[in-house]
Design a protein around this motif. Structure first.
Motif, PDB file in Angstrom:
ATOM      1  N   THR A   1      66.114  18.635  45.337  1.00 43.28           N
ATOM      2  CA  THR A   1      66.943  18.853  44.146  1.00 43.28           C
ATOM      3  C   THR A   1      66.152  18.585  42.878  1.00 43.28           C
ATOM      4  O   THR A   1      66.221  19.357  41.916  1.00 43.28           O
ATOM      5  CB  THR A   1      68.187  17.949  44.197  1.00 43.28           C
ATOM      6  N   VAL A   2      65.399  17.476  42.873  1.00 46.21           N
ATOM      7  CA  VAL A   2      64.600  17.127  41.694  1.00 46.21           C
ATOM      8  C   VAL A   2      63.535  18.190  41.443  1.00 46.21           C
ATOM      9  O   VAL A   2      63.314  18.615  40.296  1.00 46.21           O
ATOM     10  CB  VAL A   2      63.952  15.736  41.858  1.00 46.21           C
ATOM     11  N   ARG A   3      62.878  18.652  42.516  1.00 45.38           N
ATOM     12  CA  ARG A   3      61.829  19.660  42.357  1.00 45.38           C
ATOM     13  C   ARG A   3      62.414  20.965  41.813  1.00 45.38           C
ATOM     14  O   ARG A   3      61.809  21.608  40.940  1.00 45.38           O
ATOM     15  CB  ARG A   3      61.111  19.905  43.685  1.00 45.38           C
ATOM     16  N   ALA A   4      63.570  21.336  42.302  1.00 45.78           N
ATOM     17  CA  ALA A   4      64.224  22.550  41.810  1.00 45.78           C
ATOM     18  C   ALA A   4      64.578  22.412  40.338  1.00 45.78           C
ATOM     19  O   ALA A   4      64.442  23.374  39.557  1.00 45.78           O
ATOM     20  CB  ALA A   4      65.480  22.844  42.638  1.00 45.78           C
ATOM     21  N   PHE A   5      65.022  21.244  39.938  1.00 45.28           N
ATOM     22  CA  PHE A   5      65.366  20.998  38.535  1.00 45.28           C
ATOM     23  C   PHE A   5      64.161  21.204  37.624  1.00 45.28           C
ATOM     24  O   PHE A   5      64.251  21.891  36.606  1.00 45.28           O
ATOM     25  CB  PHE A   5      65.917  19.576  38.391  1.00 45.28           C
ATOM     26  N   PHE A   6      63.024  20.636  38.009  1.00 48.89           N
ATOM     27  CA  PHE A   6      61.832  20.791  37.177  1.00 48.89           C
ATOM     28  C   PHE A   6      61.362  22.238  37.141  1.00 48.89           C
ATOM     29  O   PHE A   6      60.988  22.755  36.082  1.00 48.89           O
ATOM     30  CB  PHE A   6      60.711  19.871  37.676  1.00 48.89           C
ATOM     31  N   ARG A   7      61.387  22.896  38.298  1.00 46.95           N
ATOM     32  CA  ARG A   7      60.900  24.266  38.362  1.00 46.95           C
ATOM     33  C   ARG A   7      61.784  25.223  37.562  1.00 46.95           C
ATOM     34  O   ARG A   7      61.277  26.079  36.817  1.00 46.95           O
ATOM     35  CB  ARG A   7      60.832  24.719  39.823  1.00 46.95           C
ATOM     36  N   ARG A   8      63.104  25.073  37.666  1.00 51.85           N
ATOM     37  CA  ARG A   8      64.014  26.033  37.043  1.00 51.85           C
ATOM     38  C   ARG A   8      64.372  25.698  35.601  1.00 51.85           C
ATOM     39  O   ARG A   8      64.548  26.601  34.777  1.00 51.85           O
ATOM     40  CB  ARG A   8      65.306  26.113  37.864  1.00 51.85           C
TER      41      ARG A   8
ATOM     42  N   PRO B   1      53.925  20.162  36.721  1.00 51.25           N
ATOM     43  CA  PRO B   1      53.038  20.215  35.554  1.00 51.25           C
ATOM     44  C   PRO B   1      53.732  19.825  34.258  1.00 51.25           C
ATOM     45  O   PRO B   1      53.128  19.211  33.377  1.00 51.25           O
ATOM     46  CB  PRO B   1      52.586  21.682  35.526  1.00 51.25           C
ATOM     47  N   SER B   2      55.027  20.113  34.153  1.00 49.18           N
ATOM     48  CA  SER B   2      55.775  19.750  32.942  1.00 49.18           C
ATOM     49  C   SER B   2      55.927  18.247  32.794  1.00 49.18           C
ATOM     50  O   SER B   2      56.190  17.746  31.695  1.00 49.18           O
ATOM     51  CB  SER B   2      57.159  20.405  32.965  1.00 49.18           C
ATOM     52  N   GLY B   3      55.760  17.510  33.895  1.00 53.73           N
ATOM     53  CA  GLY B   3      55.851  16.061  33.810  1.00 53.73           C
ATOM     54  C   GLY B   3      54.806  15.473  32.878  1.00 53.73           C
ATOM     55  O   GLY B   3      55.011  14.420  32.273  1.00 53.73           O
TER      56      GLY B   3
ATOM     57  N   VAL C   1      62.990  22.774  33.520  1.00 48.93           N
ATOM     58  CA  VAL C   1      62.051  22.106  32.617  1.00 48.93           C
ATOM     59  C   VAL C   1      60.814  22.955  32.338  1.00 48.93           C
ATOM     60  O   VAL C   1      60.426  23.128  31.175  1.00 48.93           O
ATOM     61  CB  VAL C   1      61.635  20.726  33.182  1.00 48.93           C
ATOM     62  N   GLU C   2      60.202  23.500  33.388  1.00 44.78           N
ATOM     63  CA  GLU C   2      58.959  24.262  33.199  1.00 44.78           C
ATOM     64  C   GLU C   2      59.101  25.393  32.171  1.00 44.78           C
ATOM     65  O   GLU C   2      58.215  25.567  31.328  1.00 44.78           O
ATOM     66  CB  GLU C   2      58.468  24.836  34.540  1.00 44.78           C
ATOM     67  N   PRO C   3      60.188  26.168  32.184  1.00 42.42           N
ATOM     68  CA  PRO C   3      60.284  27.269  31.219  1.00 42.42           C
ATOM     69  C   PRO C   3      60.376  26.810  29.763  1.00 42.42           C
ATOM     70  O   PRO C   3      60.125  27.600  28.851  1.00 42.42           O
ATOM     71  CB  PRO C   3      61.579  27.991  31.638  1.00 42.42           C
ATOM     72  N   ARG C   4      60.712  25.539  29.537  1.00 42.76           N
ATOM     73  CA  ARG C   4      60.925  25.063  28.168  1.00 42.76           C
ATOM     74  C   ARG C   4      59.882  24.049  27.719  1.00 42.76           C
ATOM     75  O   ARG C   4      60.047  23.394  26.694  1.00 42.76           O
ATOM     76  CB  ARG C   4      62.320  24.430  28.060  1.00 42.76           C
ATOM     77  N   VAL C   5      58.787  23.946  28.452  1.00 42.05           N
ATOM     78  CA  VAL C   5      57.836  22.870  28.215  1.00 42.05           C
ATOM     79  C   VAL C   5      57.246  22.902  26.801  1.00 42.05           C
ATOM     80  O   VAL C   5      57.059  21.859  26.168  1.00 42.05           O
ATOM     81  CB  VAL C   5      56.728  22.878  29.298  1.00 42.05           C
ATOM     82  N   ARG C   6      56.957  24.071  26.280  1.00 35.40           N
ATOM     83  CA  ARG C   6      56.390  24.161  24.933  1.00 35.40           C
ATOM     84  C   ARG C   6      57.383  23.694  23.875  1.00 35.40           C
ATOM     85  O   ARG C   6      57.020  23.051  22.878  1.00 35.40           O
ATOM     86  CB  ARG C   6      55.939  25.588  24.640  1.00 35.40           C
ATOM     87  N   GLU C   7      58.627  24.002  24.090  1.00 32.29           N
ATOM     88  CA  GLU C   7      59.683  23.554  23.184  1.00 32.29           C
ATOM     89  C   GLU C   7      59.779  22.028  23.172  1.00 32.29           C
ATOM     90  O   GLU C   7      59.914  21.403  22.115  1.00 32.29           O
ATOM     91  CB  GLU C   7      61.006  24.165  23.634  1.00 32.29           C
ATOM     92  N   PHE C   8      59.688  21.431  24.367  1.00 37.40           N
ATOM     93  CA  PHE C   8      59.770  19.979  24.457  1.00 37.40           C
ATOM     94  C   PHE C   8      58.546  19.305  23.833  1.00 37.40           C
ATOM     95  O   PHE C   8      58.645  18.214  23.271  1.00 37.40           O
ATOM     96  CB  PHE C   8      59.931  19.545  25.916  1.00 37.40           C
ATOM     97  N   GLU C   9      57.390  19.941  23.947  1.00 39.11           N
ATOM     98  CA  GLU C   9      56.201  19.389  23.319  1.00 39.11           C
ATOM     99  C   GLU C   9      56.374  19.270  21.810  1.00 39.11           C
ATOM    100  O   GLU C   9      55.903  18.318  21.188  1.00 39.11           O
ATOM    101  CB  GLU C   9      54.979  20.267  23.616  1.00 39.11           C
ATOM    102  N   GLU C  10      57.068  20.219  21.233  1.00 43.65           N
ATOM    103  CA  GLU C  10      57.242  20.256  19.782  1.00 43.65           C
ATOM    104  C   GLU C  10      58.319  19.294  19.296  1.00 43.65           C
ATOM    105  O   GLU C  10      58.155  18.605  18.288  1.00 43.65           O
ATOM    106  CB  GLU C  10      57.598  21.688  19.354  1.00 43.65           C
ATOM    107  N   HIS C  11      59.435  19.241  20.034  1.00 43.52           N
ATOM    108  CA  HIS C  11      60.593  18.506  19.536  1.00 43.52           C
ATOM    109  C   HIS C  11      61.056  17.363  20.439  1.00 43.52           C
ATOM    110  O   HIS C  11      61.988  16.641  20.073  1.00 43.52           O
ATOM    111  CB  HIS C  11      61.767  19.474  19.329  1.00 43.52           C
TER     112      HIS C  11
ATOM    113  N   GLU D   1      58.003  13.507  41.942  1.00 45.77           N
ATOM    114  CA  GLU D   1      58.227  14.895  41.523  1.00 45.77           C
ATOM    115  C   GLU D   1      57.921  15.079  40.036  1.00 45.77           C
ATOM    116  O   GLU D   1      57.478  16.153  39.614  1.00 45.77           O
ATOM    117  CB  GLU D   1      59.661  15.308  41.839  1.00 45.77           C
ATOM    118  N   LEU D   2      58.138  14.044  39.248  1.00 51.28           N
ATOM    119  CA  LEU D   2      57.765  14.082  37.830  1.00 51.28           C
ATOM    120  C   LEU D   2      56.258  14.242  37.694  1.00 51.28           C
ATOM    121  O   LEU D   2      55.767  14.955  36.817  1.00 51.28           O
ATOM    122  CB  LEU D   2      58.234  12.801  37.144  1.00 51.28           C
ATOM    123  N   GLY D   3      55.505  13.598  38.592  1.00 52.18           N
ATOM    124  CA  GLY D   3      54.061  13.753  38.594  1.00 52.18           C
ATOM    125  C   GLY D   3      53.630  15.091  39.145  1.00 52.18           C
ATOM    126  O   GLY D   3      52.690  15.708  38.636  1.00 52.18           O
ATOM    127  N   TYR D   4      54.331  15.577  40.170  1.00 54.10           N
ATOM    128  CA  TYR D   4      53.954  16.832  40.824  1.00 54.10           C
ATOM    129  C   TYR D   4      54.225  18.037  39.915  1.00 54.10           C
ATOM    130  O   TYR D   4      53.505  19.035  39.965  1.00 54.10           O
ATOM    131  CB  TYR D   4      54.722  16.977  42.133  1.00 54.10           C
TER     132      TYR D   4
END
Length: 387
Positions: A26-33, A90-92, A35-45, A85-88
């Motif tokens: 479940t955690v891995r699916a959450f990051f993949r679906r 890339p968005s982590g 978090v990863e698509p929004r990583v640049r947005e999170f880097e900024e804000h 999973e946070l480490g695994y």
């Protein structure tokens, strides 16, 4: 020693057990679906409320909250699975501690009053309440007992004054676990934990810009005559250190689990890169030096994984010691950094470019040797046993 439970019967593949492995999916699916698509947005804000609520929808927050309060009542090692999973992911490397601060929930589970649990558990589960453990101060890091923030009793209130820094989720937290001195003369024996809502008058925050973890919402928190009811005391007054002891080992173990997850992900990304990168008319992986470097990394990660699995079995048995978690913190966090350093070398100039996850993962790996007790502190704690 950590929470005792029986080792899951019939589980050979994973020492975590079937239920926690389902939680991992479940955690891995959450990051993949999500978090990863929004990583640049999170880097900024930094992270936003929406991503926390998504985590709540996935059911990955407040995992240890008992079923009678709407939680899953999961074993404390759920935080290690989430951290791995946070480490695994890339968005982590961008998100910092993020959901790792869910370890704070255990303090409410163990020491909260019924009123406190009913007030905070629902929001924690849905992601509407972001938590932060406010311990570190400008003049106190590894030496936690030297904190200067105070809470003075004034009738039915505590009045809090002081500041905290390097606090994960500190810039946005709705619930701050403020570690304060309620009896400064008693030093470490005079520390307490007080629950401070983030919108309390007198609380101000500043987002701190860090070398890595650009979306991690690391913050500095200031308490200027902050008044909270005495009923916000968590556990007993002057008993913070006793409350922390059962969690110290678990906190180290979630950090080392993250290191193993990050090392594994970096290795996989690098193998794929070496198979696709062409140099002098050959694939990078065709060179013997590349093969040797990859073989060395894979061997060390496999040994590290076996070491971690053994420690997890000790946790199930309730036999994990402070020395065990200290040695793990030294070895596995250093393993992550060695691995990422080798990966960047194989990526070459591309590995130095921020557009590639391996670059951000390399930067993120550096802080692991400082988090939850620096490597030098771990060695010092071990060294005292020899005297």
């Amino acid at each position: 020693m950590l929470q005792t439970a029986s080792l899951p019967a019939g589980d050979v593949e994973s020492p975590y057990g079937e239920e926690l492995e389902m939680y991992r999916e479940t955690v891995r699916a959450f990051f993949r679906r999500e978090v990863e698509p929004r990583v640049r947005e999170f880097e900024e804000h930094g992270s936003d409320r929406a991503i926390w609520r998504k985590a709540g929808e996935y059911g990955i927050l407040g995992a240890t909250i008992p079923e009678e309060y709407g939680g899953a009542g999961a074993h404390r090692m759920a935080i290690m699975v989430a951290a791995e999973e946070l480490g695994y992911a890339p968005s982590g490397a961008t998100m910092g501690s993020f959901i790792g601060t869910d370890i704070c929930t255990n303090f409410l589970v163990d020491h909260g009053t019924e009123e406190q649990k009913k007030a905070w558990f629902p929001g924690i589960l849905t992601g509407d309440v972001i938590q932060a453990m406010a311990l570190t101060e400008p003049e106190s890091g590894s030496d936690a007992t030297s904190i200067r923030t105070t809470a003075v009793r004034d009738g039915d209130d505590y009045v809090i004054n002081g500041s905290k820094c390097f606090i994960s989720n500190g810039s946005k937290a709705d619930l701050i676990y403020a570690i304060v001195k309620t009896d400064p003369a008693a030093k470490g024996r005079g520390m307490s934990v007080i629950l401070v809502p983030g919108d309390t008058p007198g609380v101000t925050r500043r987002r701190m810009i860090t070398q890595g973890y650009k979306g991690g919402d690391t913050g500095e928190i200031f308490f200027d005559n902050v008044r909270v009811p005495v009923s916000n005391l968590l556990g007993e007054e002057n008993k913070a250190m006793a409350m922390f002891i059962p969690t110290i080992g678990l906190d180290r173990m979630q950090i080392v689990a993250r290191s193993v997850g990050a090392a594994q992900a970096a290795f996989e990304l690098t193998v794929e890169h070496c198979r696709n990168r062409k140099i002098f008319g050959q694939r990078l992986v065709d060179f013997q030096n590349t093969q040797f470097m990859l073989a060395q990394m894979e061997t060390e990660i496999s040994v590290g994984r076996a070491y971690l699995d053994n420690l997890i079995r000790k946790m199930w048995a309730g036999t994990l010691t402070d020395a065990d978690s200290s040695m793990a913190k030294i070895w596995l966090c250093e393993l992550e950094f060695r691995t990422l350093d080798s990966c960047v070398q194989l990526w070459g100039g591309n590995g130095w470019m921020d557009e590639n996850p391996i670059s951000r993962m390399f930067t993120a790996a550096r802080v692991q040797r400082i988090f939850a007790g620096a490597t030098e502190l771990m060695k010092s704690l071990l060294g005292r046993r020899y005297l």
